[in-house]
Design an enzyme around this catalytic site. Structure first.
Site, PDB file in Angstrom:
ATOM      1  N   THR A   1      12.947   3.628   2.530  1.00  0.00           N
ATOM      2  CA  THR A   1      12.570   2.351   3.140  1.00  0.00           C
ATOM      3  C   THR A   1      13.814   1.455   3.186  1.00  0.00           C
ATOM      4  O   THR A   1      14.768   1.662   2.436  1.00  0.00           O
ATOM      5  CB  THR A   1      11.415   1.684   2.374  1.00  0.00           C
ATOM      6  OG1 THR A   1      11.798   1.524   1.011  1.00  0.00           O
ATOM      7  CG2 THR A   1      10.150   2.521   2.460  1.00  0.00           C
TER       8      THR A   1
ATOM      9  N   LEU B   1      18.688   1.246  -4.469  1.00  0.00           N
ATOM     10  CA  LEU B   1      19.239   2.475  -5.026  1.00  0.00           C
ATOM     11  C   LEU B   1      20.771   2.470  -5.027  1.00  0.00           C
ATOM     12  O   LEU B   1      21.381   2.790  -6.058  1.00  0.00           O
ATOM     13  CB  LEU B   1      18.689   3.695  -4.283  1.00  0.00           C
ATOM     14  CG  LEU B   1      19.185   5.071  -4.747  1.00  0.00           C
ATOM     15  CD1 LEU B   1      18.911   5.312  -6.221  1.00  0.00           C
ATOM     16  CD2 LEU B   1      18.550   6.176  -3.887  1.00  0.00           C
TER      17      LEU B   1
ATOM     18  N   THR C   1      15.115  -1.808   2.417  1.00  0.00           N
ATOM     19  CA  THR C   1      15.765  -2.473   1.282  1.00  0.00           C
ATOM     20  C   THR C   1      16.062  -1.482   0.167  1.00  0.00           C
ATOM     21  O   THR C   1      17.123  -1.539  -0.455  1.00  0.00           O
ATOM     22  CB  THR C   1      14.898  -3.626   0.756  1.00  0.00           C
ATOM     23  OG1 THR C   1      14.701  -4.566   1.819  1.00  0.00           O
ATOM     24  CG2 THR C   1      15.546  -4.337  -0.422  1.00  0.00           C
ATOM     25  N   CYS C   2      15.142  -0.572  -0.053  1.00  0.00           N
ATOM     26  CA  CYS C   2      15.322   0.418  -1.116  1.00  0.00           C
ATOM     27  C   CYS C   2      16.550   1.290  -0.869  1.00  0.00           C
ATOM     28  O   CYS C   2      17.320   1.580  -1.783  1.00  0.00           O
ATOM     29  CB  CYS C   2      14.073   1.290  -1.231  1.00  0.00           C
ATOM     30  SG  CYS C   2      12.550   0.356  -1.474  1.00  0.00           S
ATOM     31  N   SER C   3      16.749   1.696   0.383  1.00  0.00           N
ATOM     32  CA  SER C   3      17.863   2.581   0.738  1.00  0.00           C
ATOM     33  C   SER C   3      19.183   1.862   0.932  1.00  0.00           C
ATOM     34  O   SER C   3      20.240   2.403   0.628  1.00  0.00           O
ATOM     35  CB  SER C   3      17.523   3.345   2.021  1.00  0.00           C
ATOM     36  OG  SER C   3      16.474   4.247   1.786  1.00  0.00           O
TER      37      SER C   3
END
Length: 161
Positions: free
Chosen positions: A46, A54, A48-50
């Protein structure tokens, strides 16, 4: 009710994404006798996550280790194959352990879920970070819906003595 600072992490079996496929991992084996920086994302791959969450932990892995963190763990309500592919694409090898919470059982046990059905995502884990020392939560940062800040590697790093 969500987990709080001072609480023990629930005893359960998680699924670790490995090069050989899914592997069981007990919370006792993961947390007992160690200091673990754990962060949760709503979903692998997703935006923001990517792009931010992370990568922040990958980039700060050495700094976190220098502050006494034995392992950095990323957890998401995705299956182990997705977590392995996401970890590979993000270059986490040796820096971040990817944990699958496929059914959301761990997130539920922590009391840190949200309903992403309006976005076609179903039940998901909230965005948060925590420090777990010898199985006990010593630091907990829960994001408000849609936010990214207090669960970042940079924020967590500033909380470590």
């Amino acid at each position: 009710m969500s987990i709080n600072v001072g609480d023990k992490v629930p005893a359960m079996t998680l699924i670790k994404a490995t090069a050989d496929g899914p592997a069981p991992l007990s919370t006792a084996d993961l947390f007992n006798g160690r200091t673990v920086a754990l962060f949760s994302v709503p979903g692998a791959f997703t935006p923001t996550c990517s792009a931010r969450h992370l990568p922040g932990y990958v980039d700060n892995a050495e700094a976190l280790a220098a502050k006494g963190v034995d392992e950095i763990v990323c957890v998401s309500v995705n299956d182990a194959f997705v977590m392995a592919a996401w970890g590979k694409s993000a270059g986490v090898d040796g820096k971040v352990t990817m944990i699958a919470d496929g059914n959301g059982d761990f997130s539920k046990a922590l009391g840190l879920t949200f309903d992403g059905s309006n976005f076609g995502m179903g039940l998901r884990g909230q965005r948060f970070s925590m420090i777990v020392k010898d199985g006990t939560v010593t630091g907990l940062n829960i994001e408000p819906p849609g936010a990214f800040g207090v669960s970042s590697a940079e924020h967590l790093l500033g909380q470590l003595a």
